[in-house]
Design a protein around this motif. Structure first.
Motif, PDB file in Angstrom:
ATOM      1  N   ALA A 143      36.550 -25.267  36.184  1.00 39.01           N
ATOM      2  CA  ALA A 143      36.526 -25.555  34.633  1.00 39.01           C
ATOM      3  C   ALA A 143      38.314 -26.400  34.252  1.00 39.01           C
ATOM      4  CB  ALA A 143      36.326 -24.043  33.838  1.00 39.01           C
ATOM      5  N   SER A 144      37.650 -27.325  33.139  1.00 38.13           N
ATOM      6  CA  SER A 144      38.908 -28.635  32.560  1.00 38.13           C
ATOM      7  C   SER A 144      39.102 -27.948  31.299  1.00 38.13           C
ATOM      8  CB  SER A 144      38.054 -29.457  32.330  1.00 38.13           C
ATOM      9  OG  SER A 144      38.876 -30.046  31.923  1.00 38.13           O
ATOM     10  N   TYR A 145      40.497 -27.816  31.113  1.00 35.29           N
ATOM     11  CA  TYR A 145      41.170 -27.118  29.815  1.00 35.29           C
ATOM     12  C   TYR A 145      40.664 -27.899  28.709  1.00 35.29           C
ATOM     13  CZ  TYR A 145      44.753 -27.061  26.480  1.00 35.29           C
ATOM     14  OH  TYR A 145      44.994 -26.443  25.162  1.00 35.29           O
ATOM     15  N   TYR A 192      37.356 -29.508  28.538  1.00 37.59           N
ATOM     16  CA  TYR A 192      36.087 -29.764  27.801  1.00 37.59           C
ATOM     17  C   TYR A 192      35.309 -28.784  28.083  1.00 37.59           C
ATOM     18  CZ  TYR A 192      37.130 -34.642  29.025  1.00 37.59           C
ATOM     19  OH  TYR A 192      36.674 -35.733  28.931  1.00 37.59           O
ATOM     20  N   ASN A 193      34.382 -27.896  27.202  1.00 38.03           N
ATOM     21  CA  ASN A 193      33.573 -26.516  27.312  1.00 38.03           C
ATOM     22  C   ASN A 193      33.036 -26.490  27.900  1.00 38.03           C
ATOM     23  OD1 ASN A 193      31.109 -27.990  26.413  1.00 38.03           O
ATOM     24  ND2 ASN A 193      31.517 -27.764  24.544  1.00 38.03           N
ATOM     25  N   ASP A 194      31.953 -25.687  28.328  1.00 34.63           N
ATOM     26  CA  ASP A 194      31.071 -24.866  29.266  1.00 34.63           C
ATOM     27  C   ASP A 194      29.660 -26.293  29.465  1.00 34.63           C
ATOM     28  OD1 ASP A 194      30.186 -24.061  27.050  1.00 34.63           O
ATOM     29  OD2 ASP A 194      29.661 -22.362  28.503  1.00 34.63           O
ATOM     30  N   LYS A 195      29.174 -26.781  27.977  1.00 34.83           N
ATOM     31  CA  LYS A 195      28.508 -28.171  28.765  1.00 34.83           C
ATOM     32  C   LYS A 195      28.964 -29.311  28.514  1.00 34.83           C
ATOM     33  CE  LYS A 195      25.608 -25.636  25.337  1.00 34.83           C
ATOM     34  NZ  LYS A 195      25.167 -25.188  23.698  1.00 34.83           N
ATOM     35  N   ASP A 196      30.590 -29.316  29.334  1.00 35.73           N
ATOM     36  CA  ASP A 196      31.020 -30.885  29.386  1.00 35.73           C
ATOM     37  C   ASP A 196      31.407 -31.819  28.328  1.00 35.73           C
ATOM     38  OD1 ASP A 196      31.856 -32.048  31.652  1.00 35.73           O
ATOM     39  OD2 ASP A 196      30.761 -32.966  32.172  1.00 35.73           O
ATOM     40  N   LYS A 212      36.562 -30.285  23.881  1.00 36.77           N
ATOM     41  CA  LYS A 212      36.433 -29.141  22.838  1.00 36.77           C
ATOM     42  C   LYS A 212      36.742 -29.788  21.555  1.00 36.77           C
ATOM     43  CE  LYS A 212      37.593 -26.171  26.828  1.00 36.77           C
ATOM     44  NZ  LYS A 212      39.245 -24.880  26.711  1.00 36.77           N
TER      45      LYS A 212
END
Length: 135
Positions: free
Chosen positions: A2-4, A6-10, A13
């Motif tokens: 997971a990227s710091y 981006y959220n779970d919907k890509d 944030k």
């Protein structure tokens, strides 16, 4: 992984561009929290922001694979900031809080998307810096 940024919907944030950016900027402006650290001047902030924006221009239309070749240049930003934030007893030009910000953000950049998100976050920090009274 997971990227710091981006959220779970890509999606980037929003908090990185709002509350977190404002918190970082406040740390750079608020002299009461700095102790013996120097304040972050707008000249110093612009210097490092300009370096990031210059790199952004270089990677404008390249692939993620090509970005990996240029990522070490971004990682060098940490050493430049470390030099300006020397140990006590030597002249410091920037506060430790700014060094921590650059170290943390640069360490989290893994690919071109992360880099673009970092640039947006840094842009937001610069805006909040001036909005919070940075000079």
């Amino acid at each position: 992984m997971a990227s710091y940024f981006y959220n779970d919907k890509d999606i980037i944030k929003e908090s990185l561009l709002t509350t977190e950016a404002k918190t970082w900027a406040q740390r750079f402006v608020d002299r009461r929290k700095l102790g013996k650290d120097p304040k972050l001047t707008s000249t110093q902030l612009r210097k490092y922001h300009f370096e990031v924006k210059t790199l952004e221009e270089r990677v404008k239309d390249i692939s993620d694979d090509d970005f990996l070749k240029l990522r070490p240049i971004l990682k060098m930003l940490k050493s430049k900031v470390a030099y300006a934030c020397r140990q006590p007893g030597r002249e410091r030009k920037i506060p430790e809080a700014f060094k921590r910000y650059i170290d943390e953000m640069v360490d989290k950049v893994e690919n071109i998307r992360d880099f673009r998100a970092f640039v947006l976050c840094f842009d937001a920090v610069v805006g909040y810096f001036y909005g919070e009274g940075g000079k």
